[in-house]
Design a protein around this motif. Sequence first.
Motif, PDB file in Angstrom:
ATOM      1  N   HIS A 115       0.936  -1.776  -0.172  1.00 43.83           N
ATOM      2  CA  HIS A 115      -0.158   0.176  -0.146  1.00 43.83           C
ATOM      3  C   HIS A 115       1.073   0.931   0.198  1.00 43.83           C
ATOM      4  O   HIS A 115       0.713   2.255  -0.480  1.00 43.83           O
ATOM      5  CB  HIS A 115      -1.013   0.386   1.181  1.00 43.83           C
ATOM      6  N   PHE A 116       1.807   0.657   0.521  1.00 39.55           N
ATOM      7  CA  PHE A 116       3.004   2.617   0.755  1.00 39.55           C
ATOM      8  C   PHE A 116       4.068   2.348  -0.376  1.00 39.55           C
ATOM      9  O   PHE A 116       5.789   3.125   0.320  1.00 39.55           O
ATOM     10  CB  PHE A 116       2.944   2.498   2.342  1.00 39.55           C
ATOM     11  N   GLN A 117       4.096   1.840  -1.200  1.00 40.97           N
ATOM     12  CA  GLN A 117       5.463   1.387  -1.893  1.00 40.97           C
ATOM     13  C   GLN A 117       6.148   3.005  -2.711  1.00 40.97           C
ATOM     14  O   GLN A 117       6.946   2.804  -2.990  1.00 40.97           O
ATOM     15  CB  GLN A 117       5.405   0.435  -2.968  1.00 40.97           C
ATOM     16  N   ASP A 118       4.834   3.888  -2.753  1.00 39.74           N
ATOM     17  CA  ASP A 118       5.624   4.992  -3.250  1.00 39.74           C
ATOM     18  C   ASP A 118       6.036   6.183  -2.131  1.00 39.74           C
ATOM     19  O   ASP A 118       6.841   7.154  -2.183  1.00 39.74           O
ATOM     20  CB  ASP A 118       4.460   5.347  -3.459  1.00 39.74           C
ATOM     21  N   ILE A 119       5.892   5.368  -0.755  1.00 37.63           N
ATOM     22  CA  ILE A 119       6.620   6.045   0.015  1.00 37.63           C
ATOM     23  C   ILE A 119       7.535   5.390   1.018  1.00 37.63           C
ATOM     24  O   ILE A 119       7.042   4.179   1.761  1.00 37.63           O
ATOM     25  CB  ILE A 119       5.737   6.896   1.692  1.00 37.63           C
ATOM     26  N   GLY A 120       8.680   5.614   0.651  1.00 39.79           N
ATOM     27  CA  GLY A 120       9.833   4.590   1.353  1.00 39.79           C
ATOM     28  C   GLY A 120      10.106   3.111   1.013  1.00 39.79           C
ATOM     29  O   GLY A 120      10.512   2.592   1.532  1.00 39.79           O
ATOM     30  N   ARG A 121       9.230   3.416  -0.338  1.00 42.38           N
ATOM     31  CA  ARG A 121       9.283   1.497  -0.866  1.00 42.38           C
ATOM     32  C   ARG A 121       8.553   0.499   0.247  1.00 42.38           C
ATOM     33  O   ARG A 121       9.170  -0.890   0.346  1.00 42.38           O
ATOM     34  CB  ARG A 121      11.353   1.138  -0.693  1.00 42.38           C
ATOM     35  N   GLY A 122       7.550   1.494   0.917  1.00 45.69           N
ATOM     36  CA  GLY A 122       7.161   0.585   1.910  1.00 45.69           C
ATOM     37  C   GLY A 122       7.650  -0.611   3.258  1.00 45.69           C
ATOM     38  O   GLY A 122       7.346  -1.450   3.400  1.00 45.69           O
ATOM     39  N   SER A 123       8.740   0.592   3.835  1.00 43.96           N
ATOM     40  CA  SER A 123       8.925   0.585   4.767  1.00 43.96           C
ATOM     41  C   SER A 123       8.663   1.157   6.107  1.00 43.96           C
ATOM     42  O   SER A 123       9.183   0.496   7.251  1.00 43.96           O
ATOM     43  CB  SER A 123      10.735   0.372   4.665  1.00 43.96           C
TER      44      SER A 123
END
Length: 221
Positions: free
Chosen positions: A198-206
């Motif tokens: 879901h959050f790959q675009d923010i810090g590669r989902g980390s």
Amino acid sequence: MQAKLKQLATEWGADLVGFCKLTAPPVKELPDNVYAVSIAVKLSDAVLKTIDGAPSFVYFQHYRTANALLDQIAFRLAREIEKSGFSALPVAASQSLGKNNPYIGMLPHKTAAVLSGLGFVGKSGLFLSEKYGSKVRLATVITDMPLTNELPVIENGCGDCRICQTACPAGAIYGTPPTTDGERNFDPEKCSRYMKEHFQDIGRGSVCGVCIKVCPKNKLR
Ligand code: SF4
Ligand code: SF4
């Protein structure tokens, strides 16, 4: 020397510093009797407020900056300890042991923080400090320099609260206190999978941060 280490870590930016004896050396290169300096850096209330059911770019950058500060403090403390004739191993704030053990580092920072009496592990699986709740990041220095606990170990203080369990978008939090045998009370794989999907675009989902944002112990201002 312990007082000096605390003073230096504080001057360099640590918000909490604790000391403990570890029950066992986390790596074979260390002697049987090992101690730890636990260091915490507080996260910004204003940054955490930007997390609204999902991580924010601001939070991701802040998280990385806090880790960098912790790594600097741990590195510099380790140098001071070595200068005194002891061995010292700084454990980075965000460390994993590679592909086969992606969710653990050499030593869980929260283990050293709890043994140092700085706080407890909450139902979220996060370390909660007495003073700042879970709005902290941690690093550790492992050493053979004898260190003494300055604070007693604290009991889990979540009580009946289950806010993080309800808020976790991945359903990764079991809603139970951690067990003493080291069993996790949340599913790191579920958490990581959700973040990556879901959050790959923010810090590669980390990073996610929702469980930190919602915890009432953090008293965000
Ligand atoms: S980081 Fe997010 S997905 Fe992971 S446990 Fe916390 S709330 Fe759930
Ligand atoms: S949200 Fe509630 S249950 Fe979860 S860690 Fe914070 S105090 Fe504990």
